[in-house]
Every structure is written in C-alpha cells, then in structure tokens.
Design a protein around this motif. Structure first.
Motif, PDB file in Angstrom:
ATOM      1  N   ARG A  82       0.827  -1.208   0.000  1.00 34.50           N
ATOM      2  CA  ARG A  82       0.000   0.000   0.000  1.00 34.50           C
ATOM      3  C   ARG A  82       0.859   1.256   0.000  1.00 34.50           C
ATOM      4  N   LEU A  83       1.911   1.233   0.796  1.00 37.52           N
ATOM      5  CA  LEU A  83       2.805   2.387   0.834  1.00 37.52           C
ATOM      6  C   LEU A  83       3.479   2.573  -0.515  1.00 37.52           C
ATOM      7  N   ARG A  84       3.928   1.483  -1.127  1.00 38.98           N
ATOM      8  CA  ARG A  84       4.576   1.572  -2.440  1.00 38.98           C
ATOM      9  C   ARG A  84       3.608   2.179  -3.466  1.00 38.98           C
ATOM     10  N   ALA A  85       2.371   1.664  -3.480  1.00 42.79           N
ATOM     11  CA  ALA A  85       1.390   2.161  -4.441  1.00 42.79           C
ATOM     12  C   ALA A  85       1.095   3.637  -4.192  1.00 42.79           C
ATOM     13  N   GLY A  86       1.008   4.034  -2.925  1.00 43.66           N
ATOM     14  CA  GLY A  86       0.733   5.432  -2.605  1.00 43.66           C
ATOM     15  C   GLY A  86       1.867   6.356  -3.019  1.00 43.66           C
ATOM     16  N   LEU A  87       3.107   5.947  -2.724  1.00 48.30           N
ATOM     17  CA  LEU A  87       4.255   6.779  -3.068  1.00 48.30           C
ATOM     18  C   LEU A  87       4.432   6.879  -4.579  1.00 48.30           C
ATOM     19  N   LEU A  88       4.356   5.749  -5.274  1.00 43.27           N
ATOM     20  CA  LEU A  88       4.502   5.792  -6.725  1.00 43.27           C
ATOM     21  C   LEU A  88       3.321   6.511  -7.373  1.00 43.27           C
ATOM     22  N   GLY A  89       2.127   6.345  -6.810  1.00 39.30           N
ATOM     23  CA  GLY A  89       0.970   7.056  -7.340  1.00 39.30           C
ATOM     24  C   GLY A  89       1.135   8.560  -7.230  1.00 39.30           C
ATOM     25  N   GLY A  90       1.569   9.033  -6.063  1.00 42.49           N
ATOM     26  CA  GLY A  90       1.817  10.461  -5.898  1.00 42.49           C
ATOM     27  C   GLY A  90       2.908  10.964  -6.822  1.00 42.49           C
ATOM     28  N   PHE A  91       3.938  10.153  -6.989  1.00 39.02           N
ATOM     29  CA  PHE A  91       5.039  10.484  -7.894  1.00 39.02           C
ATOM     30  C   PHE A  91       4.528  10.648  -9.323  1.00 39.02           C
ATOM     31  N   LEU A  92       3.666   9.735  -9.762  1.00 42.10           N
ATOM     32  CA  LEU A  92       3.150   9.780 -11.130  1.00 42.10           C
ATOM     33  C   LEU A  92       2.204  10.963 -11.341  1.00 42.10           C
ATOM     34  N   VAL A  93       1.357  11.240 -10.362  1.00 43.71           N
ATOM     35  CA  VAL A  93       0.435  12.375 -10.493  1.00 43.71           C
ATOM     36  C   VAL A  93       1.220  13.685 -10.598  1.00 43.71           C
ATOM     37  N   ALA A  94       2.197  13.872  -9.711  1.00 45.25           N
ATOM     38  CA  ALA A  94       2.988  15.105  -9.740  1.00 45.25           C
ATOM     39  C   ALA A  94       3.794  15.212 -11.029  1.00 45.25           C
ATOM     40  N   SER A  95       4.384  14.117 -11.465  1.00 44.24           N
ATOM     41  CA  SER A  95       5.189  14.135 -12.691  1.00 44.24           C
ATOM     42  C   SER A  95       4.327  14.442 -13.912  1.00 44.24           C
ATOM     43  N   THR A  96       3.148  13.825 -13.961  1.00 45.83           N
ATOM     44  CA  THR A  96       2.253  14.066 -15.092  1.00 45.83           C
ATOM     45  C   THR A  96       1.800  15.516 -15.129  1.00 45.83           C
ATOM     46  N   ALA A  97       1.493  16.072 -13.964  1.00 47.58           N
ATOM     47  CA  ALA A  97       1.087  17.476 -13.914  1.00 47.58           C
ATOM     48  C   ALA A  97       2.202  18.384 -14.416  1.00 47.58           C
ATOM     49  N   GLU A  98       3.443  18.093 -14.009  1.00 49.41           N
ATOM     50  CA  GLU A  98       4.575  18.922 -14.430  1.00 49.41           C
ATOM     51  C   GLU A  98       4.742  18.884 -15.951  1.00 49.41           C
ATOM     52  N   VAL A  99       4.783  17.693 -16.516  1.00 55.21           N
ATOM     53  CA  VAL A  99       5.007  17.568 -17.955  1.00 55.21           C
ATOM     54  C   VAL A  99       3.835  18.143 -18.739  1.00 55.21           C
ATOM     55  N   ALA A 100       2.606  17.862 -18.300  1.00 56.67           N
ATOM     56  CA  ALA A 100       1.428  18.337 -19.023  1.00 56.67           C
ATOM     57  C   ALA A 100       1.345  19.865 -19.025  1.00 56.67           C
ATOM     58  N   LEU A 101       1.575  20.486 -17.881  1.00 53.47           N
ATOM     59  CA  LEU A 101       1.454  21.945 -17.812  1.00 53.47           C
ATOM     60  C   LEU A 101       2.576  22.643 -18.583  1.00 53.47           C
ATOM     61  N   ILE A 102       3.774  22.087 -18.508  1.00 56.70           N
ATOM     62  CA  ILE A 102       4.871  22.636 -19.306  1.00 56.70           C
ATOM     63  C   ILE A 102       4.529  22.576 -20.790  1.00 56.70           C
ATOM     64  N   THR A 103       3.952  21.460 -21.207  1.00 56.09           N
ATOM     65  CA  THR A 103       3.603  21.275 -22.616  1.00 56.09           C
ATOM     66  C   THR A 103       2.483  22.221 -23.034  1.00 56.09           C
ATOM     67  N   VAL A 104       1.465  22.364 -22.190  1.00 52.21           N
ATOM     68  CA  VAL A 104       0.363  23.280 -22.498  1.00 52.21           C
ATOM     69  C   VAL A 104       0.879  24.705 -22.678  1.00 52.21           C
ATOM     70  N   GLN A 105       1.731  25.151 -21.783  1.00 49.53           N
ATOM     71  CA  GLN A 105       2.246  26.518 -21.880  1.00 49.53           C
ATOM     72  C   GLN A 105       3.137  26.706 -23.107  1.00 49.53           C
ATOM     73  N   ALA A 106       3.858  25.661 -23.496  1.00 53.56           N
ATOM     74  CA  ALA A 106       4.680  25.758 -24.708  1.00 53.56           C
ATOM     75  C   ALA A 106       3.800  25.935 -25.939  1.00 53.56           C
ATOM     76  N   TRP A 107       2.689  25.210 -25.989  1.00 51.25           N
ATOM     77  CA  TRP A 107       1.779  25.348 -27.123  1.00 51.25           C
ATOM     78  C   TRP A 107       1.011  26.669 -27.093  1.00 51.25           C
ATOM     79  N   ARG A 108       0.831  27.216 -25.920  1.00 51.80           N
ATOM     80  CA  ARG A 108       0.207  28.543 -25.807  1.00 51.80           C
ATOM     81  C   ARG A 108       1.201  29.652 -26.121  1.00 51.80           C
ATOM     82  N   ARG A 109       2.486  29.280 -26.232  1.00 54.68           N
ATOM     83  CA  ARG A 109       3.579  30.206 -26.522  1.00 54.68           C
ATOM     84  C   ARG A 109       3.729  31.262 -25.430  1.00 54.68           C
TER      85      ARG A 109
END
Length: 305
Positions: A82-109
C-alpha cells in the motif's frame, strides 16, 4: 547485451501493476519529448529562453528517464504494498502534472515558470511549484525506505540505491533553489533576469536528477558479473572498483556543475573539471559494461515481490 535486455525485461513482465503503469507513463513522457524535439527541428525557433520547444522536449525526456529509473530502483526495496502504491501514485500524479502543464504553456507560446501575467498563468506557476514539493516528499520517503534494512539486496546494490536516491534529492533541492531565485527576481520586476538567474543551475539540476539512473545502474550491472551469493554475503559494505569510480566521477561532476551555477558561468577551470570527472564516470560505465558483455553473469540482488 542480450542478457542485460533479458534481465531488464523481467521488470516489466514481473512488475507490480503500479510499476507497469509507471513504465508506460515514462514511455509516453519520452515520446512527448522526442516529438517536441522533432517540432523544434521542423519549425525552428530559439532553443533557449522562456518560450521555446526546448521546455517540453527536456521536461518530457528528463521526467521520462526519472520516472523510469526511480520506479525501477524502488522495485528492489522492501516496502509495504500500500505504501509503495501510494508513493509511486503520488510520484506519477505530480510528474504528469509537471510535464502536461509545461507542454500546455509551450503550445500557448507563453512562459511556464515565473509567469504571473494572468490568473491561469499564475495558477500554472503555482501548481508547478507545488508539484516540485510533492516530488520532494514522495522521493524523500523512498530514500528513507532505502535507508532501512534491506536484507534481500546485495550490499553493493543497496549502497548504489541509497546513493542514487540521495543524488535525486540533491537535484530536486537544486531545482527548488532555481525556483526561489527566479521568483524573487520576477517579483522584483525583472522577469528576464529571473529566467537567466534560475537557469545557471540547470546543469547541476540535471546531473542530480539522473544520478538515480547512473549509480544504481552501475551497482546493478556490477552484480551481473561472475560472483556467487556466498561471496556477496561476505562482502557487506564493499564497493566494487566500478561503483567506486562511478561515484567519484559522478560526485565530481555534480560539484563542478554546482560551482558553475554559483559562478553563473562556465569558466575554463570548471569546463576542465567537468571534462575530467565526466571521463571518470564514462570510464566506470565502460568498465562495467565490458565486464558484463564478456559473458560473466550473476544477478546481484533480488527484486522484492
């Protein structure tokens, strides 16, 4: 090389569900980074600066490698499921948010960091900063888990994992320093200085983040050489010549990158230091790969399932 590929493939085929999701997301990040590199090559434009295709390229590639490496390294650790799933889950959510928002702003120029021009841009900037905090907490927790007793791991692999997570946290701290410098400067009314002032630590940030792949990777590859488990068990605390060389080269490279960041420039002495320490690190990688490719094989530690 086929033996290395076969060993690595088992981390997918025998991986836990959350690990396989992480590997798939890492692959998407890498593909996104490569796609934006292709866009940069096709349409041109500046590579540096707050608005360029460099941001989604480097964030996609860097987060792809980091998610892949950290998930792989964490798979060796004895952690509650459970701890592994929680830590990796949080890691994936934060990482996805970082990459997605960076990409959105790049396309918005528009700039992705230090951008307070509109409520949306301010929100993106704040979410990116908060995501960095989540990453530090989650990866710090994995580092803490690596410091606990891990009796099923070979001593060298255990040490390599601890060094790798320590390096990753150093990279995150450097990133936090970059954000702090940039925020102070942009709040002071000089956004251009903010991007330059924060950017001087880019090299140190990158070197730190990818220690999670390099140092555990060298330790794992070292374990694929011809040693029996009785020898491993009797060498607690030992560090192979390859891991010792890689650690010295890596730490020297990180130190040079930090010096360059503190100076705000690359002078001849720092460049020489980077070249020398980088050569030491590459030498370690070459030595361990050459030993494995000569056909000597034994697994250095078991992935805890």
């Amino acid at each position: 090389m086929t033996e290395i590929a076969r060993e690595l493939r088992t981390f997918w085929t025998e991986g836990r569900p959350v690990e396989r999701v992480a590997y798939a997301i890492a692959a998407l990040f890498l593909l996104s980074g490569l796609a934006h590199l292709g866009i940069q090559a096709a349409v041109g434009g500046p590579w540096d600066g707050p608005v360029s295709w460099r941001k989604p390229t480097t964030f996609g590639l860097s987060f792809g490698l980091t998610v892949l490496s950290a998930t792989w390294v964490a798979s060796f650790l004895r952690i509650g499921e459970r701890l592994r799933a929680g830590l990796l889950g949080g890691f994936l959510v934060a990482s996805t948010a970082e990459v997605a928002l960076i990409t959105v702003q790049a396309w918005r120029r528009v700039p992705s960091h230090f951008n307070f021009e509109t409520p949306f841009d301010t929100g993106v900037t704040m979410v990116l900063a908060a995501g960095g905090g989540v990453l530090f907490v989650v990866l710090g927790a994995l580092f803490a888990q690596s410091l606990r007793a891990q009796p099923l791991l070979a001593p060298e692999l255990r040490l390599g994992i601890r060094l790798g997570f320590g390096a990753l946290l150093a990279g995150l701290v450097t990133g936090a320093i970059m954000i702090g410098i940039g925020t102070v400067l942009v709040r002071g009314g000089d956004p251009q200085a903010a991007y330059h002032g924060a950017g001087v630590f880019k090299l140190a940030h990158a070197v730190g983040l990818h220690g999670i792949a390099v140092l555990p990777g060298v330790a794992w590859l070292s374990g694929l050489r011809s040693r029996d488990r009785e020898h491993q068990a009797g060498s607690a605390g030992a560090m192979s010549p390859e891991l010792r060389l890689a650690t010295a080269g890596y730490l020297g490279l990180l130190a040079c990158a930090l010096v360059a960041g503190a100076q705000g420039r690359l002078d001849a002495l720092t460049v020489l230091g980077i070249a020398l320490t980088g050569s030491v690190l590459l030498s370690a990688l070459y030595r361990v790969l050459a030993a494995v490719l000569r056909g000597k094989r034994v697994v250095s530690g078991d992935t805890v399932r």
